[in-house]
Scaffold this motif. Structure first.
Motif, mmCIF file in Angstrom:
data_model
loop_
_atom_site.group_PDB
_atom_site.id
_atom_site.type_symbol
_atom_site.label_atom_id
_atom_site.label_comp_id
_atom_site.label_asym_id
_atom_site.label_seq_id
_atom_site.Cartn_x
_atom_site.Cartn_y
_atom_site.Cartn_z
ATOM 1 N N MET A 124 15.725 -3.760 1.334
ATOM 2 C CA MET A 124 14.721 -3.689 0.275
ATOM 3 C C MET A 124 13.491 -2.952 0.787
ATOM 4 N N PRO A 125 12.984 -1.968 0.039
ATOM 5 C CA PRO A 125 11.795 -1.227 0.510
ATOM 6 C C PRO A 125 10.584 -2.141 0.624
ATOM 7 N N THR A 126 9.800 -1.940 1.689
ATOM 8 C CA THR A 126 8.648 -2.807 1.955
ATOM 9 C C THR A 126 7.448 -2.338 1.139
ATOM 10 N N ARG A 127 7.453 -2.670 -0.131
ATOM 11 C CA ARG A 127 6.375 -2.252 -1.015
ATOM 12 C C ARG A 127 5.311 -3.319 -1.169
ATOM 13 N N ALA A 128 5.705 -4.574 -1.069
ATOM 14 C CA ALA A 128 4.772 -5.654 -1.386
ATOM 15 C C ALA A 128 3.629 -5.693 -0.393
ATOM 16 N N GLY A 129 2.415 -5.818 -0.912
ATOM 17 C CA GLY A 129 1.264 -5.900 -0.030
ATOM 18 C C GLY A 129 1.151 -7.235 0.674
ATOM 19 N N ASP A 130 1.861 -8.242 0.175
ATOM 20 C CA ASP A 130 1.798 -9.559 0.783
ATOM 21 C C ASP A 130 2.602 -9.534 2.069
ATOM 22 N N SER A 131 2.040 -8.915 3.067
ATOM 23 C CA SER A 131 2.776 -8.611 4.297
ATOM 24 C C SER A 131 3.393 -9.844 4.912
ATOM 25 N N MET A 158 -2.193 -4.907 1.736
ATOM 26 C CA MET A 158 -2.058 -6.206 2.396
ATOM 27 C C MET A 158 -3.302 -6.546 3.201
ATOM 28 N N TYR A 159 -4.183 -5.585 3.428
ATOM 29 C CA TYR A 159 -5.339 -5.819 4.296
ATOM 30 C C TYR A 159 -6.418 -6.656 3.623
ATOM 31 N N ILE A 160 -6.373 -6.772 2.289
ATOM 32 C CA ILE A 160 -7.406 -7.557 1.628
ATOM 33 C C ILE A 160 -7.046 -9.039 1.574
ATOM 34 N N PRO A 166 -2.856 -9.084 9.303
ATOM 35 C CA PRO A 166 -2.240 -7.771 9.114
ATOM 36 C C PRO A 166 -2.609 -6.771 10.203
ATOM 37 N N VAL A 167 -1.651 -5.907 10.525
ATOM 38 C CA VAL A 167 -1.867 -4.869 11.536
ATOM 39 C C VAL A 167 -1.637 -3.486 10.951
ATOM 40 N N GLU A 168 -0.442 -3.261 10.400
ATOM 41 C CA GLU A 168 -0.090 -1.922 9.951
ATOM 42 C C GLU A 168 0.877 -1.992 8.785
ATOM 43 N N ARG A 169 0.681 -1.087 7.848
ATOM 44 C CA ARG A 169 1.610 -0.976 6.736
ATOM 45 C C ARG A 169 1.934 0.488 6.507
ATOM 46 N N VAL A 170 3.206 0.829 6.625
ATOM 47 C CA VAL A 170 3.695 2.169 6.321
ATOM 48 C C VAL A 170 4.602 2.023 5.104
ATOM 49 N N PRO A 171 4.145 2.417 3.917
ATOM 50 C CA PRO A 171 4.930 2.194 2.702
ATOM 51 C C PRO A 171 6.366 2.687 2.825
#
Length: 262
Positions: free
Chosen positions: A28-35, A220-222, A231-236
């Motif tokens: 599943m693609p990691t789209r959700a901001g709720d990391s 996810m940073y908010i 949170p550290v890093e998010r690459v859509p």
């Protein structure tokens, strides 16, 4: 030591060790901001918990058969008529501190970071569930939207929350307004990632500054939670990374340094 004494622990696992990175892969693609959530509800619900806590939770090693365990509420009581619940909050629980990523994404003014959890945060969280905005956000705020408490809808008041020792106290009381006991009430507070407790100031800031579903779509940073990871890093479409929260109230946890959701 606590884990090894738990009835859900398998001796074949060996002695728990600290450190390292857990990497979890899904199609599943990691789209959700709720990391580090995924785009499906199941992945989202399972993994959103890394930044949040609830009042109570299911036993993490036995699941539902293990019964309810304390989380942000260290103990609770129910009135004789089954309509009022009193939750006694843990003291010394703090929302996550600021991180370099906050500055990177222009979030220096974001409130709530580093503040201690108090009863006003609990009241604000459950008052929010009773608003139309919560439903517009769907389940993206820690499972608050569609997964509401006791079928709560934004045009009905089923529960009334109060802070008997003041907004900065550590006692939160809820009254079931339907007038009859709900034997599932505590369990409705316990599913993973659902009914996460938010900081009051942060929640007001989020609603005022961001459209619904912002957390789900991109940022996810908010998130300002009390959970074991930050949170550290998010690459859509590629990976979400979170690291150990150095200020987590369970001082010996988490066992790992980083969690990656690929």
């Amino acid at each position: 030591e606590s884990l090894m004494k738990h009835p859900g622990y398998d001796p074949a696992w060996g002695t728990p060790k600290y450190g390292g990175t857990v990497k979890w892969r899904t199609n599943m693609p990691t789209r959700a901001g709720d990391s580090p959530g995924g785009s499906s509800n199941s992945h989202h619900s399972i993994h959103a918990q890394v930044q949040y806590n609830q009042l109570v939770k299911i036993d993490p090693w036995l699941g539902w058969p293990g019964g309810l365990q304390p989380d942000l509420a260290e103990k609770w009581e129910m009135s004789a008529d089954g309509l009022t619940y009193t939750f006694h909050l843990r003291k010394g629980v703090f929302f996550r501190s600021a991180t370099p990523e906050d500055t990177k994404y222009g979030l220096d003014a974001m409130p709530g970071r580093g503040q201690e959890l108090t009863s006003e945060d609990v009241k604000a969280t459950f008052d929010f569930i009773g608003t139309k905005r919560a439903w517009d956000d769907n389940a993206t705020l820690g499972g608050q939207g569609g997964a509401s408490v006791g079928g709560l809808n934004y045009d009905k008041i089923f529960h009334t929350w109060s802070c008997p020792d003041g907004p900065n106290g550590y006692t939160a009381v809820v009254r079931l307004e339907k007038g009859f006991p709900n034997p599932e009430f505590l369990y409705e507070l316990a599913p993973q990632a659902a009914k996460a407790i938010f900081n009051k100031e942060w929640l007001e800031w989020y609603v005022a500054n961001y459209p619904p579903r912002t957390l789900y779509d991109r940022n996810m940073y908010i998130i300002v939670g009390t959970g074991p990871f930050v949170p550290v890093e998010r690459v859509p479409e590629v990976v979400n990374r979170v690291r150990r929260n150095p200020n987590y109230f369970r001082q010996e946890l988490p066992l790992i340094d980083m969690f990656e959701f690929h």
